[in-house]
Write a protein that holds these residues in place. Structure first.
Motif, mmCIF file in Angstrom:
data_model
loop_
_atom_site.group_PDB
_atom_site.id
_atom_site.type_symbol
_atom_site.label_atom_id
_atom_site.label_comp_id
_atom_site.label_asym_id
_atom_site.label_seq_id
_atom_site.Cartn_x
_atom_site.Cartn_y
_atom_site.Cartn_z
ATOM 1 N N TRP A 214 0.811 -1.215 0.000
ATOM 2 C CA TRP A 214 0.000 0.000 0.000
ATOM 3 C C TRP A 214 0.845 1.266 0.000
ATOM 4 O O TRP A 214 0.450 2.287 -0.578
ATOM 5 C CB TRP A 214 -0.993 -0.017 1.162
ATOM 6 N N VAL A 215 2.031 1.205 0.597
ATOM 7 C CA VAL A 215 2.968 2.328 0.480
ATOM 8 C C VAL A 215 3.394 2.481 -0.983
ATOM 9 O O VAL A 215 3.484 3.597 -1.516
ATOM 10 C CB VAL A 215 4.196 2.122 1.393
ATOM 11 N N GLN A 216 3.628 1.354 -1.662
ATOM 12 C CA GLN A 216 4.035 1.395 -3.069
ATOM 13 C C GLN A 216 2.917 1.903 -3.968
ATOM 14 O O GLN A 216 3.157 2.663 -4.910
ATOM 15 C CB GLN A 216 4.487 -0.004 -3.507
ATOM 16 N N ILE A 217 1.680 1.495 -3.694
ATOM 17 C CA ILE A 217 0.540 1.979 -4.486
ATOM 18 C C ILE A 217 0.372 3.482 -4.318
ATOM 19 O O ILE A 217 0.199 4.228 -5.302
ATOM 20 C CB ILE A 217 -0.751 1.235 -4.073
ATOM 21 N N THR A 218 0.419 3.947 -3.075
ATOM 22 C CA THR A 218 0.290 5.381 -2.784
ATOM 23 C C THR A 218 1.390 6.169 -3.477
ATOM 24 O O THR A 218 1.154 7.213 -4.108
ATOM 25 C CB THR A 218 0.355 5.626 -1.260
ATOM 26 N N LYS A 219 2.597 5.659 -3.383
ATOM 27 C CA LYS A 219 3.743 6.326 -4.004
ATOM 28 C C LYS A 219 3.620 6.362 -5.522
ATOM 29 O O LYS A 219 3.943 7.371 -6.163
ATOM 30 C CB LYS A 219 5.017 5.606 -3.571
ATOM 31 N N ALA A 220 3.134 5.278 -6.149
ATOM 32 C CA ALA A 220 2.990 5.235 -7.607
ATOM 33 C C ALA A 220 2.026 6.314 -8.091
ATOM 34 O O ALA A 220 2.287 7.006 -9.085
ATOM 35 C CB ALA A 220 2.508 3.854 -8.052
ATOM 36 N N VAL A 221 0.917 6.470 -7.391
ATOM 37 C CA VAL A 221 -0.073 7.492 -7.759
ATOM 38 C C VAL A 221 0.524 8.896 -7.615
ATOM 39 O O VAL A 221 0.392 9.739 -8.516
ATOM 40 C CB VAL A 221 -1.346 7.344 -6.897
ATOM 41 N N LEU A 222 1.192 9.156 -6.495
ATOM 42 C CA LEU A 222 1.796 10.465 -6.265
ATOM 43 C C LEU A 222 2.902 10.762 -7.277
ATOM 44 O O LEU A 222 3.017 11.882 -7.800
ATOM 45 C CB LEU A 222 2.374 10.545 -4.849
#
Length: 511
Positions: free
Chosen positions: A176-184
């Motif tokens: 979920w940290v990776q998903i959030t980071k990808a969007v940002l």
């Protein structure tokens, strides 16, 4: 120290810690810790793969490489993107069907030998350390620039953060940290690219004309040959980038976080689209930095060129965009290093401790404890190594990790799935010949030795002429597997038939 930068950094840190807090409540078994219980959907895993893959090398290193070296810097973007076709067509489905937690699990589905598992774990740990150094160097340079603190303190800050994610949240928090980071990160890339294009009234031709006059290279900036003057060296680099992704342990581990091979394929497609758009946009970041920041300022901020993207954001969007992009870069590094720590810890705890030392007779509690100790150990070792690599370009460091992955891991993966005659001896020789040759050739290459002081780690004449040895080490990995197999009398065609059916259909024979 800009208060806006501090506030955005704190928001990113607090957001990721909240994710970790909730993920820790769901992490109750080794399956949850290593693979998020296999419960991610295709789009979730696809974004997480993109978040894992789009590292500091991509965001900071490639932008800087393009800004300083022009066309040659774009080689990294091309190689990283094409690599996903190899993953999609050859690796993703068999890996998901055969593996459980790690690459060694996948290989051992055919051989069930401690020596093979140990060799695969050794390769995984080596790649993780190289990749981790790259991420921590990028993190140290970024935080050093923003907060004006010593490099070693900056590295320690990132090291503590990544360790918290993995120790408490495992793969659920990491995903979920990776998903959030990808969007940002994608949002930041689109905004910067849009602002660069606005400067040229969306006339890409005008941008190309302007960049030829903005650097000391002149018209040669748009032609190959500024950095890579040796055609064989360029071919070797591209070979490492294109084939290496299919052997990266932290990327391969992501295919175990979905329920089946169909979902694994869909996640690769989502990741490929996301990554493809990202790498196209790196061109605008590199050109924009060359025009609006300039070579001298980029080099003054960091000798490797790693601060080109944040400096461009400041030049065209002011302190607010600079703060946002810097915070996103920080999130980028945190997300990637968390995935790397997890893959390294799994190799130690699951493969070496759980399967080799304890022979599979290990409780959930013991394995979870071992995984957390291993995560702590990987983090500490990576931090110590990164302290001595401050002035190396992070894109170069990652290319070495790709070389080892292509040389040591890819041959054994392809042989395991597609070669009937392949055996235990071949698997060991494939991993070791690729791994050892890559490390030895790198250690005597221009990447380590240079006649000019400050260009490489040591002053001296290199023995091996290529910066990246993939052109030699990848064939040696495949040859090691081939000769190790044909000179051994061992064969188990029945086991191969079972593995082949399972690799391509997902069907597993009842115990």
């Amino acid at each position: 120290m800009d208060p806006v930068v501090v506030i955005l950094f704190l928001i990113i840190v607090i957001l990721t810690l909240i994710i970790t807090f909730f993920a820790a409540k769901q992490t109750k078994s080794t399956g949850d810790f290593y693979t998020a219980g296999g419960g991610l959907t295709g789009w979730q895993n696809g974004l997480a793969i993109a978040g894992d893959y789009l590292s500091a090398a991509s965001f900071l290193g490639i932008a800087g490489m393009i800004a300083l070296k022009g066309f040659d810097g774009f080689f990294y973007s091309i190689g990283f993107l094409i690599a996903y076709l190899v993953v999609l067509f050859l690796v993703a489905e068999p890996l998901r069907n055969l593996g459980r937690y790690t690459l060694a699990d996948m290989i051992n589905s055919r051989f069930d030998a401690k020596k093979v598992r140990g060799a695969a774990a050794l390769s995984t740990i080596t790649i993780v350390l190289f990749y981790m150094i790259a991420q921590l160097v990028g993190a140290g340079a970024l935080i050093q620039l923003l907060f004006e603190i010593p490099y070693w303190i900056a590295v320690l800050i990132v090291g503590v953060m990544m360790t918290i994610y993995v120790l408490f949240g495992g793969m659920i928090a990491t995903s979920w940290v990776q998903i959030t980071k990808a969007v940002l990160l994608m949002a930041g890339m689109v905004v910067i690219s849009f602002l660069v294009l606005v400067k040229f009234n969306f006339n890409i031709g005008a941008m190309f004309t302007a960049v030829k006059m903005a650097t000391s290279h002149g018209a040669d900036y748009l032609n190959p040959g500024i950095k890579y003057t040796n055609p064989l060296g360029t071919l070797s680099l591209m070979l490492a980038l294109v084939l290496g992704t299919a052997g990266l342990p932290h990327i391969l581990m992501r295919f175990f976080t979905v329920k089946d091979a169909k979902t694994a394929r869909s996640s690769v497609i989502t990741a490929t689209w996301t990554i493809g758009i990202f790498y196209i946009l790196t061109l605008f970041l590199g050109f924009g930095a060359a025009i609006y920041v300039g070579e001298s300022e980029i080099l003054a901020a960091n000798a490797g060129g790693n601060m080109a993207a944040p400096l461009l954001a400041k030049a065209i969007g002011g302190n607010i965009l600079f703060a946002f992009i810097s915070a996103v870069a920080f999130a980028t590094i945190l997300a990637v290093v968390a995935g790397l720590v997890l893959s390294g810890a799994s190799a130690f705890a699951h493969d070496i401790y759980g399967q080799i030392i304890k022979k599979g007779e290990v409780t959930e509690k013991q394995q979870m404890l071992a995984a957390r100790y291993a995560a702590l150990g990987v983090s500490v070792l990576s931090i110590l190594l990164s302290l001595g690599a401050q002035y190396l370009n992070v894109a170069f460091l990652v290319s070495l990790a790709f070389c080892i992955a292509a040389s040591a891991n890819l041959p054994v993966i392809l042989y395991t799935v597609y070669w009937k005659r392949f055996n235990t001896s071949g698997a060991i020789w494939a991993v070791l010949s690729g791994l050892i040759s890559a490390l030895v050739l790198v250690s005597i290459s221009p990447s380590v030795f240079s006649p000019v002081e400050g260009v490489a780690l040591f002053v001296g004449n290199p023995i091996f002429p290529l910066d990246n040895p993939a052109l030699v080490s990848v064939p040696l990995g495949f040859l090691g597997g081939y000769f190790g197999t044909i000179f051994s009398k061992e064969n188990d065609y029945k086991r191969y038939a079972e593995v082949s059916v399972r690799a391509h259909t997902g069907f597993k024979k009842a115990e």
